[in-house]
Design an enzyme around this catalytic site. Structure first.
Site, PDB file in Angstrom:
ATOM      1  N   ASN A   1       1.694   3.001  -2.593  1.00  0.00           N
ATOM      2  CA  ASN A   1       1.015   3.917  -3.529  1.00  0.00           C
ATOM      3  C   ASN A   1      -0.271   4.473  -2.918  1.00  0.00           C
ATOM      4  O   ASN A   1      -0.607   5.637  -3.125  1.00  0.00           O
ATOM      5  CB  ASN A   1       0.707   3.212  -4.853  1.00  0.00           C
ATOM      6  CG  ASN A   1       1.900   3.199  -5.782  1.00  0.00           C
ATOM      7  OD1 ASN A   1       2.276   4.227  -6.330  1.00  0.00           O
ATOM      8  ND2 ASN A   1       2.527   2.030  -5.936  1.00  0.00           N
TER       9      ASN A   1
ATOM     10  N   GLY B   1       0.779  -1.234   0.000  1.00  0.00           N
ATOM     11  CA  GLY B   1       0.000   0.000   0.000  1.00  0.00           C
ATOM     12  C   GLY B   1       0.810   1.283   0.000  1.00  0.00           C
ATOM     13  O   GLY B   1       0.299   2.337   0.392  1.00  0.00           O
TER      14      GLY B   1
ATOM     15  N   HIS C   1       1.487   0.202 -13.179  1.00  0.00           N
ATOM     16  CA  HIS C   1       2.165  -1.057 -13.504  1.00  0.00           C
ATOM     17  C   HIS C   1       3.682  -0.822 -13.539  1.00  0.00           C
ATOM     18  O   HIS C   1       4.142   0.165 -14.121  1.00  0.00           O
ATOM     19  CB  HIS C   1       1.670  -1.560 -14.868  1.00  0.00           C
ATOM     20  CG  HIS C   1       2.273  -2.869 -15.252  1.00  0.00           C
ATOM     21  ND1 HIS C   1       1.866  -4.063 -14.687  1.00  0.00           N
ATOM     22  CD2 HIS C   1       3.266  -3.179 -16.117  1.00  0.00           C
ATOM     23  CE1 HIS C   1       2.589  -5.043 -15.195  1.00  0.00           C
ATOM     24  NE2 HIS C   1       3.447  -4.542 -16.060  1.00  0.00           N
TER      25      HIS C   1
ATOM     26  N   ASN D   1      -4.667   2.158 -13.413  1.00  0.00           N
ATOM     27  CA  ASN D   1      -3.767   1.223 -12.740  1.00  0.00           C
ATOM     28  C   ASN D   1      -2.337   1.726 -12.855  1.00  0.00           C
ATOM     29  O   ASN D   1      -1.994   2.419 -13.809  1.00  0.00           O
ATOM     30  CB  ASN D   1      -3.878  -0.149 -13.429  1.00  0.00           C
ATOM     31  CG  ASN D   1      -2.971  -1.188 -12.797  1.00  0.00           C
ATOM     32  OD1 ASN D   1      -2.837  -1.257 -11.561  1.00  0.00           O
ATOM     33  ND2 ASN D   1      -2.330  -2.005 -13.616  1.00  0.00           N
TER      34      ASN D   1
ATOM     35  N   LEU E   1      -9.878  -7.822 -12.907  1.00  0.00           N
ATOM     36  CA  LEU E   1     -11.298  -7.443 -12.923  1.00  0.00           C
ATOM     37  C   LEU E   1     -11.967  -7.993 -14.183  1.00  0.00           C
ATOM     38  O   LEU E   1     -11.374  -7.977 -15.267  1.00  0.00           O
ATOM     39  CB  LEU E   1     -11.423  -5.911 -12.889  1.00  0.00           C
ATOM     40  CG  LEU E   1     -10.846  -5.248 -11.631  1.00  0.00           C
ATOM     41  CD1 LEU E   1     -10.794  -3.729 -11.804  1.00  0.00           C
ATOM     42  CD2 LEU E   1     -11.652  -5.613 -10.384  1.00  0.00           C
TER      43      LEU E   1
ATOM     44  N   MET F   1      -4.070  -7.470  -6.820  1.00  0.00           N
ATOM     45  CA  MET F   1      -3.583  -8.662  -7.509  1.00  0.00           C
ATOM     46  C   MET F   1      -4.689  -9.519  -8.126  1.00  0.00           C
ATOM     47  O   MET F   1      -4.461 -10.683  -8.452  1.00  0.00           O
ATOM     48  CB  MET F   1      -2.739  -9.512  -6.549  1.00  0.00           C
ATOM     49  CG  MET F   1      -1.507  -8.803  -6.035  1.00  0.00           C
ATOM     50  SD  MET F   1      -0.450  -8.176  -7.351  1.00  0.00           S
ATOM     51  CE  MET F   1       0.333  -9.699  -7.855  1.00  0.00           C
ATOM     52  N   LYS F   2      -5.867  -8.967  -8.273  1.00  0.00           N
ATOM     53  CA  LYS F   2      -6.950  -9.716  -8.923  1.00  0.00           C
ATOM     54  C   LYS F   2      -7.287  -9.053 -10.253  1.00  0.00           C
ATOM     55  O   LYS F   2      -7.218  -7.824 -10.366  1.00  0.00           O
ATOM     56  CB  LYS F   2      -8.195  -9.727  -8.034  1.00  0.00           C
ATOM     57  CG  LYS F   2      -7.993 -10.483  -6.744  1.00  0.00           C
ATOM     58  CD  LYS F   2      -7.950 -11.965  -7.002  1.00  0.00           C
ATOM     59  CE  LYS F   2      -7.631 -12.741  -5.736  1.00  0.00           C
ATOM     60  NZ  LYS F   2      -7.406 -14.172  -5.993  1.00  0.00           N
TER      61      LYS F   2
HETATM   62  C1  GRF Z   1       3.677  -1.497  -7.405  1.00  0.00           C
HETATM   63  O1  GRF Z   1       4.938  -1.839  -7.894  1.00  0.00           O
HETATM   64  C2  GRF Z   1       2.709  -1.331  -8.555  1.00  0.00           C
HETATM   65  O2  GRF Z   1       3.295  -0.849  -9.703  1.00  0.00           O
HETATM   66  C3  GRF Z   1       2.229  -2.739  -8.759  1.00  0.00           C
HETATM   67  O3  GRF Z   1       2.152  -3.302  -7.466  1.00  0.00           O
HETATM   68  C4  GRF Z   1       3.051  -2.628  -6.585  1.00  0.00           C
HETATM   69  C5  GRF Z   1       2.264  -2.118  -5.437  1.00  0.00           C
HETATM   70  O4  GRF Z   1       3.078  -1.549  -4.459  1.00  0.00           O
HETATM   71  N1  GRF Z   1       0.987  -2.778  -9.495  1.00  0.00           N
HETATM   72  P1  GRF Z   1       2.428  -0.865  -3.188  1.00  0.00           P
HETATM   73  O5  GRF Z   1       1.503  -1.893  -2.543  1.00  0.00           O
HETATM   74  O6  GRF Z   1       1.682   0.342  -3.640  1.00  0.00           O
HETATM   75  O7  GRF Z   1       3.586  -0.529  -2.288  1.00  0.00           O
END
Ligand code: GRF
Length: 194
Positions: free
Chosen positions: A22, A20, A114, A112, A98, A95-96
């Protein structure tokens, strides 16, 4: 995207499965003076997602949905999104995948982040694969979500140089720093024409 009327802010739900960072970063950004959004809901498929502490810390509603049955899980999520008048979904390490039907309900309203320079390295283990393929750069991309994995329209992208001694762990740390810069910027970009 719904029009911003007066000072009404866009309601965002952030979907997570893990750390989390981000999410935390977007929450902090939402408190800035000129921010056009507020984060009103955190959705997780994982009861143990570390990032859920930020929902607690910042008193944001959270919804934990078990994914034993995708249809039921998505139905519950959609109900909660509706109840909380969510305008936009930000996936941040969710991680799912949609379903098409879910995406149809939020067409062009799901974005999203990535950890690769899309269209290269869709899916998992992006840094590992970039290093193995002797790429000069990795990076990160914020994009709209459509029904094909990691394939929607790109909003913003940031390159990160791969260093000689990089492991996927060291590269991940440097890319994550850039993720924290471009995710709010990408949001600003799509919300700025409201
Ligand atoms: C990040 O690297 C993002 O790009 C990917 O999953 C990771 C999530 O990191 N989709 P966090 O949970 O936000 O630390």
């Amino acid at each position: 995207m719904p029009k911003l009327i007066g000072i009404k802010k866009i309601n965002i739900a952030v979907f997570i499965s893990g750390t989390g960072s981000n999410l935390k970063n977007l929450i902090n950004y939402s408190f800035k003076k000129n921010s056009k959004f507020k984060i009103v809901l955190v959705v997780s498929n994982n009861l143990r997602a570390k990032g859920l502490i930020y929902a607690k810390q910042f008193k944001i509603k959270k919804k934990i949905v078990h994914y034993s049955n995708i249809k039921n899980a998505e139905k519950k999520i959609l109900e909660t999104l509706k109840k909380n008048k969510i305008d936009l979904i930000c996936l941040a390490g969710f991680m799912k995948i949609l379903s098409k039907n879910f995406i149809k309900n939020f067409k062009n309203k799901i974005i999203n982040i990535h950890p690769s320079l899309l269209p290269k390295y869709k899916g998992l283990n992006t840094h590992q694969r970039a290093i193995e393929n002797k790429e000069k750069y990795s990076g990160c991309t914020v994009h709209f979500v459509n029904s094909k994995l990691d394939s929607g329209k790109i909003i913003l992208q940031k390159k990160v140089k791969i260093l000689k001694n990089d492991t996927f762990k060291t590269l991940k740390i440097r890319v994550l720093k850039q993720e924290h810069l471009i995710y709010p910027k990408a949001l600003k970009k799509i919300l700025s024409n409201l």
